[in-house]
Design a protein around this motif. Structure first.
Motif, PDB file in Angstrom:
ATOM      1  N   ILE A   1       0.862  -1.187   0.000  1.00  0.00           N
ATOM      2  CA  ILE A   1       0.000   0.000   0.000  1.00  0.00           C
ATOM      3  C   ILE A   1       0.894   1.231   0.000  1.00  0.00           C
ATOM      4  O   ILE A   1       1.717   1.412   0.901  1.00  0.00           O
ATOM      5  N   GLY A   2       0.712   2.077  -0.983  1.00  0.00           N
ATOM      6  CA  GLY A   2       1.429   3.340  -1.042  1.00  0.00           C
ATOM      7  C   GLY A   2       0.551   4.451  -0.500  1.00  0.00           C
ATOM      8  O   GLY A   2      -0.435   4.821  -1.131  1.00  0.00           O
ATOM      9  N   GLY A   3       0.882   4.945   0.695  1.00  0.00           N
ATOM     10  CA  GLY A   3       0.109   5.999   1.336  1.00  0.00           C
ATOM     11  C   GLY A   3      -0.769   5.466   2.448  1.00  0.00           C
ATOM     12  O   GLY A   3      -1.707   4.711   2.192  1.00  0.00           O
TER      13      GLY A   3
ATOM     14  N   GLU B   1       1.399 -10.820   4.358  1.00  0.00           N
ATOM     15  CA  GLU B   1       2.344  -9.706   4.471  1.00  0.00           C
ATOM     16  C   GLU B   1       1.717  -8.450   3.877  1.00  0.00           C
ATOM     17  O   GLU B   1       1.299  -8.444   2.712  1.00  0.00           O
ATOM     18  N   ILE B   2       1.634  -7.395   4.677  1.00  0.00           N
ATOM     19  CA  ILE B   2       1.079  -6.120   4.233  1.00  0.00           C
ATOM     20  C   ILE B   2       2.123  -5.047   4.509  1.00  0.00           C
ATOM     21  O   ILE B   2       2.444  -4.760   5.664  1.00  0.00           O
ATOM     22  N   THR B   3       2.662  -4.473   3.454  1.00  0.00           N
ATOM     23  CA  THR B   3       3.677  -3.432   3.581  1.00  0.00           C
ATOM     24  C   THR B   3       3.068  -2.090   3.211  1.00  0.00           C
ATOM     25  O   THR B   3       2.445  -1.960   2.159  1.00  0.00           O
ATOM     26  N   VAL B   4       3.253  -1.103   4.076  1.00  0.00           N
ATOM     27  CA  VAL B   4       2.735   0.246   3.834  1.00  0.00           C
ATOM     28  C   VAL B   4       3.913   1.201   3.729  1.00  0.00           C
ATOM     29  O   VAL B   4       4.778   1.226   4.609  1.00  0.00           O
ATOM     30  N   LEU B   5       3.949   1.980   2.665  1.00  0.00           N
ATOM     31  CA  LEU B   5       4.947   3.037   2.539  1.00  0.00           C
ATOM     32  C   LEU B   5       4.266   4.379   2.761  1.00  0.00           C
ATOM     33  O   LEU B   5       3.311   4.723   2.056  1.00  0.00           O
TER      34      LEU B   5
END
Length: 218
Positions: free
Chosen positions: A62-64, A82-86
């Motif tokens: 997720i971007g944002g 796996e959930i990656t947030v930037l």
């Protein structure tokens, strides 16, 4: 509107405000409305439709972080491991842990979630991991034509979208949120991806929000 906090960042001023009557929060970037907590349907749709193309999605980017609607929807999907947030702005992460936590259902506490404070454009170009994502959901700006800061425009051009495509696993989907339809952006997606869908989401006032879905063939 009551101003809750006002912060200076390297990219300008961010303000968190709250409507005392409705309890609605909104984030303002350099005097421009960025997002609020009034609805969230299109932000949730961004995630559900991005994951719909896979029978067993595991990894999501997720971007944002925003107000947390997209992250809450991601955490609700038990298939994800796996959930990656930037999120580029540390203060947005701070607000999510304090004033805005209920809008994500305290999703930051989920052990599958990793938040990286980083610029998505640079990260995709240089630091994206070798293991690719089943879906990438971008909610960085008000849309490809209405960027918060000038540097974000690089995310929506051919080079930026090519980097996003490279971070997708075969069969994966890139989902992009926009506050309005942008035909030129849709055309660019069509040149780079195998299939493109456009989902309008009606809002109370103004043009519909739009979710762009760009699919990479298996």
């Amino acid at each position: 509107m009551e101003t809750i906090e006002r912060r200076d960042t390297p990219r300008g001023e961010l303000v968190l405000r709250r409507d005392e009557q409705t309890g609605r929060y909104e984030i303002i970037s350099n005097g421009t409305f960025l997002m609020d907590t009034s609805d969230g349907r299109s932000e949730r749709l961004l995630v559900t439709e991005a994951l719909a193309a896979r029978t067993a999605p595991r990894r999501l980017l997720i971007g944002g972080l925003g107000v947390g609607f997209s992250l809450a929807q991601a955490v609700a999907d038990g298939r994800l491991t796996e959930i990656t947030v930037l999120e580029r702005e540390p203060v947005v992460l701070e607000w999510q842990r304090t004033h805005l936590s209920r809008f994500s259902g305290d999703a930051l506490a989920d052990p599958r979630v990793t938040v990286l404070v980083a610029d998505l454009v640079r990260w995709l170009a240089a630091d994206a991991p070798a293991d690719r994502y089943d879906a990438i959901c971008l909610d960085i700006d008000n849309g490809p034509q209405w960027t918060v800061v000038p540097g974000n425009a690089a995310l929506y051009d051919v080079a930026g979208l090519t980097a996003a495509r490279a971070a997708l696993a075969p069969g994966g989907t890139l989902a992009v949120w926009s506050a309005a339809a942008v035909p030129a952006f849709e055309a660019t997606l069509g040149e780079l991806f195998d299939q493109v869908r456009v989902l309008p989401v009606e809002v109370a006032r103004g043009e519909p929000d739009v979710v762009y879905l760009a699919h990479r063939a298996a």
